[in-house]
Design an enzyme around this catalytic site. Structure first.
Site, PDB file in Angstrom:
ATOM      1  N   LYS A  62       0.871  -1.320  -0.078  1.00 13.39           N
ATOM      2  CA  LYS A  62       0.068  -0.037   0.006  1.00 13.39           C
ATOM      3  C   LYS A  62       0.902   1.392   0.028  1.00 13.39           C
ATOM      4  O   LYS A  62       1.924   1.216   0.808  1.00 13.39           O
ATOM      5  CB  LYS A  62      -1.249  -0.101   1.413  1.00 13.39           C
ATOM      6  CG  LYS A  62      -1.747   0.902   1.294  1.00 13.39           C
ATOM      7  CD  LYS A  62      -2.884   0.710   2.533  1.00 13.39           C
ATOM      8  CE  LYS A  62      -3.686   1.844   2.699  1.00 13.39           C
ATOM      9  NZ  LYS A  62      -4.628   1.532   4.109  1.00 13.39           N
ATOM     10  N   SER A  86      -9.702   1.988   3.607  1.00 13.29           N
ATOM     11  CA  SER A  86      -8.677   2.633   2.570  1.00 13.29           C
ATOM     12  C   SER A  86      -7.792   1.681   1.558  1.00 13.29           C
ATOM     13  O   SER A  86      -7.193   2.254   0.646  1.00 13.29           O
ATOM     14  CB  SER A  86      -8.043   3.643   3.238  1.00 13.29           C
ATOM     15  OG  SER A  86      -7.206   2.955   4.121  1.00 13.29           O
ATOM     16  N   SER A  99      -9.780  -0.282   7.398  1.00 11.14           N
ATOM     17  CA  SER A  99      -9.150  -0.260   6.116  1.00 11.14           C
ATOM     18  C   SER A  99      -8.374  -1.438   5.356  1.00 11.14           C
ATOM     19  O   SER A  99      -8.117  -1.391   4.256  1.00 11.14           O
ATOM     20  CB  SER A  99      -8.345   1.011   6.036  1.00 11.14           C
ATOM     21  OG  SER A  99      -8.616   2.123   6.176  1.00 11.14           O
TER      22      SER A  99
END
Lengths: 113, 485, 479
Positions: free
Chosen positions: B79, B154, B178
């Site tokens: 990420k 997210s 997330s």
């Protein structure tokens, strides 16, 4: 357009909350946070923050007079390091991202005291 | 079977037996990205050259036959809120400009030391603030199951990349759901470990008291392998724990007999999508059939969690994001003086959701409101944690839905921030209490969209969470479902 | 109207640790700009602080030495504001639950003991340095100092006169120097002071409007700024004006305070506990350990010097104002027990040498130009009558940086005092014979020429004659 398979989530906990927030106080917070807001942003945010803060007032349903503050998810304390110089300075790598530099200084807009 | 479709444990096995090379595997993954990412848009930055270089090095290490990590030679995605030395890190924000990190996050350093191949950095909601990956400053990521749908957030890019076989596994971060919510949306396995289990050093902070790094994988066995590589104390993170790290793969016994599974009644009230409830109830029945004991439990302060979370998280974020000021790195606007430079740089650099949260967080910490909001929230946070402490006296794990709905449509909720916040209802309490929790696929809804089952454990008891999830996978086939791309 | 000042001081003391408070960067002063920096103290994305244990230990030391309560569970908090020298946009400091609370410092002033209460002592990180004037439209930032550990020591508004503020600062600095936790150098900024001053009509209780003054980087600046401010505030009130609570900057050159234009208008620091740091729990055992390692502090030592060595309070005060000097004195006394004579040599001759060589800028002098045992020997030679005081002064200068002992110099140069009456008489006779005119003047009642004649005798003996004997014999002869 909801077909038979479409499903829309109902708001389970949202009631109509009202909480008044002045444009001036939104502007004060924006200044503290160093955010320039356009008029449109300011007015949109005023409404959104009113709604969200109004929702948060829900916490006042609870009497927490005798509840201790949460301090940490962990029970432990005292993560300490020994006093030893451990870093190999690498000033160049740090300055490499600087918008402006002057020799090994970071250069910034003039500071007025 | 295509190489890119392999799980981590399968790939690792084949690499070790020299049936495939890391170069072949990495090439297959890069080709898969090339073939699909114009539609999925999971990656912000690809690292083709360095990935191939790492694959070659991994092959050399594999050839030496020396004992090595199961991650050696395996292509992973990270990420884009983890700092990666020499690889651009954006946090999906314009404020960072072309930020080139001078160091590696501890989690990334551990992957590198294990010999993993980092193929690229995945998309996210800017500063990890969001539940849909729509808040990326660059572009939204699409759900591989339905390209009109959000992948969750997210860590939407990581979830989509795993689901689309654009990597073997990925790293995500989870502050309020997330990892778990996008895992649920994309039909993959996402684990948020106990707060303090994995070092936070080098991940771009959103809310420091809740941020946690975790694996996003194709199955639970992979989750155990990846967590093994990440877990442990880090002297650079004061909040990382000294608690002993278990052998997570050894914990996967498939056995749930006499295990006490708690089902919180507050999580099954109005508002849940009917197929979600049905699938979760079905999963609970399966556990019961496998010999687990189902207990109804109560988490009475659940309805306050969203309010507490959005006070605490935004307060911390407002302070954490103060360093993005255009002075030492990142975007600096051309302005007439210092104050304007701050204000305009941050206005131009941050997206609207980030600004909204900075404003909210600044407000709840400001003079006159601190007691009413921040302190009040920290007291209620204790009540929420005590709810779990009490519940875990009666059960070993808690099972709930991961999200009240399956993936919604891109653009559906962007105009209503509060509505968006409320979709985190089942995941955020776990971050407030610092507990470990995993989401795994447990069904598909009428639109063929994945449904997530959440398994919550006691502090530092990831082993039991993984065991329960793995036992479910052994009885079901949901984790093997793949989107058609 | 007559006004009296009410003064409280906030001191920032840089701690003498090797590394910074939250990262492993060096604290060394005077390095090239940004040489002592890393991602942590530059506030880069992703970094986390880890507290330096020695900072806590030093804070506990300071707290115990100033009679504070040590907070068992103390909290580090973020103080949020934007400034280019503050890399994270917040300073890690303490707000609620500082590590030390409710202490005091005592000192003697004008024959009375004055007590100044301390509100709190807390730990925090220093900011970097901005260099303002270099380039027309920009400033330069050096973060070497960012993250250097500080103690902020906050007094109650207990001082009612400028000289009390001065004495308080000197006492506090001596304590920190005794503890070897701060070098106390105001010019280099390792011991900084902000003053809070208000005035009120003499005899009234209510406090006036508080004015904070910054940029006080010498004792002189503190005293002059307080004086200036007392006068400014009094005059403003007398002219019917009113004062606003504000922060003012001391201008060293113009010797005045001026209002700070930019900063202070809308301060709202939004303190909250730093979630990156765990609570700091100080167990009793740690406090005991620190207490056991505390040195004898200046006040106690000063008293003991009076009682044990019979020194006047002036001497005791001077000798104990520095730990190294007090240690030096006691080392010398152990070898030759004439405390008052040793004290005279130390506060006179030795202090002059220290000042000339700028050795007094060191926190603790380890290498002395004249080691204590050798000064003791010199005084011993005087007390034994082997040399006279004047010769001793010249030997003192020769002893500096020399390997020789005082006795060696005396022997080599034949400086031993002449005390036998025969030799002295012979010398006197010669002098009297050669100075008939002065002898007559003396006998005529002009006492002043006696000194001249003594001088001539000393000259005739190359200064070695025992001056007391010369006096005795000469008086005898001139009767």
């Amino acid at each position: 357009m909801s077909g038979p398979g479409e499903w829309h989530w109902q708001r389970p906990y949202v009631k109509n909350f009202s909480m008044k927030l002045t444009r001036a106080s939104v502007q004060r917070v924006a200044t503290l946070a160093r955010l320039r807001l356009t008029d449109d942003e300011e007015s949109a945010l005023t409404g959104q923050l009113e709604q969200i803060l109004g929702y948060m007032d829900k916490l006042n349903e609870l009497d927490t007079a005798n509840v201790e503050l949460f301090s940490h998810a962990m029970d432990s304390a005292n993560a300490l390091r020994e006093d030893r110089v451990a870093n190999q300075p690498n000033t160049e790598a740090l300055l490499a991202n600087a918008p402006e530099r002057d020799e090994t200084f970071f250069r910034v807009p003039k500071i007025i005291e | 079977m295509s190489l890119f479709a392999l799980t981590l444990h399968e790939a690792s096995e084949k690499l070790r037996r020299r049936e495939i090379s890391s170069v072949e595997l990495t090439e297959a993954v890069l080709q898969r990205i090339a073939a699909t990412d114009d539609r999925v848009r999971a990656y912000l930055t690809l690292a083709r050259d360095s990935a191939m270089e790492q694959a070659k090095q991994a092959d050399a290490r594999l050839a030496s036959g020396q004992p090595s990590s199961p991650l050696l030679g395996v292509p992973l995605a990270v990420k884009d809120n983890f700092l990666t030395q020499g690889l651009r890190t954006t946090c999906a924000s314009k404020i960072l400009g072309d930020f080139m990190p001078p160091y590696d996050a501890t989690a990334v350093a551990k992957l590198r030391a294990a010999g993993a191949v980092i193929v690229g950095k995945t998309n996210l909601d800017e500063f990890a603030m969001g539940s849909s990956a729509e808040n990326s400053a660059f572009f939204p990521t699409c759900n591989p199951w339905n390209l009109q749908r959000i992948p969750g957030g997210s860590s939407g890019g990581s979830a989509a990349a795993v689901a689309a076989d654009q990597c073997i596994a990925a790293l995500g971060t989870d502050t309020g759901g997330s990892i778990r919510q996008p895992a649920a949306c994309c039909g993959v396995v996402g684990l948020k470990p106990t707060y303090g289990r994995v070092s936070r050093y080098g991940i771009i902070a959103f809310a420091s008291s809740m941020d946690q790094v975790g694996p996003m994988t194709k199955d639970t066995r992979d989750s155990a392998l990846l967590l093994q590589a990440l877990a442990g104390h880090d002297p650079a993170d004061s909040t990382s724990s000294n608690h002993a790290v278990a052998d997570y793969s050894a914990a996967l016994t498939g056995e749930v007999k006499n295990l006490r599974i708690g089902v919180p009644k507050e999580y099954f009230v109005g508002g849940m999508q009917p197929e979600v409830e049905k699938s979760v109830r079905e999963a609970i029945r399966q556990f019961e059939q496998a010999g687990a004991k189902i207990e109804e439990i109560s988490l009475p302060h659940t309805e306050y969690a969203v309010a507490v979370y959005y006070i605490v998280a935004t307060a911390e974020a407002s302070s954490n994001l103060a360093r993005y000021d255009g002075m030492r790195f990142g975007h600096r606007a051309d302005a007439k003086d210092l104050t304007e430079t701050y204000m305009i740089s941050r206005d131009e650099g941050f997206g609207s959701e980030v600004k909204r949260r900075i404003m909210l967080g600044t407000y709840v910490l400001s003079a006159g409101y601190y007691d009413a909001y921040y302190l009040k929230a920290q007291r209620v946070r204790r009540l929420i944690k005590e709810d779990f402490d009490n519940a875990f006296k009666r059960c070993d794990v808690i099972v709930t839905p991961t999200a009240p709905t399956t993936a919604f449509k891109i653009g559906e909720k962007t105009s209503d921030p509060l509505q968006m916040y409320l979709s985190d209802i089942y995941t955020i309490s776990i971050n407030l209490a610092g507990l470990p929790a995993l989401s795994l696929p447990c069904g598909l809804d009428n639109n063929n969209l994945p449904i997530g089952l959440q398994i919550i454990g006691k502090h530092f008891d990831e082993a039991t969470v993984l065991r329960v999830a793995d036992s479910y996978e052994q009885e079901t086939n949901w984790h093997n479902q793949k989107p058609k791309l | 109207m007559n006004y009296e000042p009410v003064i409280g001081l906030e001191v920032h003391a840089q701690l003498l640790t090797a590394s910074k408070i939250f990262c492993g960067c060096s604290t060394q002063f005077g390095r090239e700009p940004n040489a002592n920096t890393c991602p942590v103290c530059c506030g880069f994305p992703g970094v986390l602080p880890v507290l330096n244990k020695k900072v806590v230990e030093f804070a506990i030391k300071a707290g115990l030495a100033t009679h504070c309560e040590i907070t068992r569970s103390s909290v580090l908090a973020r103080k949020n504001y934007f400034y280019p020298d503050l890399p994270k946009g917040y300073q890690i400091s303490q707000y609620e639950l500082p590590i030390c609370q409710n202490g005091y410092v005592e000192f003697d002033l004008n024959g009375a003991t004055k007590r100044v209460r301390l509100t709190r002592i807390h730990m925090e990180e220093d900011a970097g340095k901005n260099i303002h004037d270099a380039h027309g439209d920009s400033s330069l930032v050096d973060l070497n100092r960012a993250g250097v550990p500080l103690l902020e020591i906050v007094s109650e508004p207990d001082m009612g006169a400028t000289e009390e503020a001065g004495a308080y600062l000197r006492t506090l600095r001596a304590i920190l120097q005794y503890l070897a936790i701060c070098d106390g150098n105001m010019e280099e900024g390792s011991f900084r002071c902000d003053a809070n001053i208000s005035v009120r009509p003499v005899g009234t209780e209510a406090l006036g409007t508080k004015i904070e003054i910054k940029n006080l980087n010498s004792f002189r600046a503190v005293e002059r700024a307080i004086e200036f401010e007392i006068q400014r505030q009094s005059e403003t009130l007398d002219d019917g004006g009113s004062l606003v609570q504000e922060t003012r900057l001391w201008d060293e050159h113009r010797e005045e305070t001026r209002s700070m234009r930019s900063k202070e208008s809308a301060h709202d620091y939004r303190y909250f506990p730093d979630p990156d740091l765990l609570p700091l729990v100080v167990p009793e055992s740690w406090i005991d350990e620190v207490r056991a390692g505390l040195p004898e502090l200046p006040a106690a030592r000063r008293q003991r010097f009076g009682a044990e060595y019979g020194l006047p309070s002036y001497d005791a005060e001077l000798l104990t104002s520095r730990k190294d000097v007090a240690d030096y004195f006691e080392n010398a006394v152990k070898i030759h027990a004439n405390p008052k004579a040793l004290s005279n040599w130390i506060v006179g001759d030795l202090f002059r040498v220290l000042k000339d060589r700028k050795l007094d800028e060191q926190l603790y002098i380890k290498t002395w130009p004249l080691p204590a045992p050798r000064l003791a020997e010199l005084v011993q030679l005087i007390d034994q009558g082997k040399i006279n005081g004047k010769i001793a002064k010249s030997i003192f200068e020769e002893l500096l940086d020399s390997d020789k002992t005082a006795q060696q110099i005396v022997s080599e140069k034949g400086l031993e005092q002449v005390s036998d009456s025969g030799s002295i008489e012979a010398a006197i006779d010669k002098v009297l014979a050669a100075n008939g005119k002065q002898v007559e003047q003396f006998r005529a009642g002009n006492d002043k020429v006696f000194g001249f004649i003594v001088g001539q005798v000393m000259k005739a003996t190359q200064g070695k004659a025992n001056p007391q004997k010369v006096n005795e014999i000469l008086r005898d002869k001139l009767k």
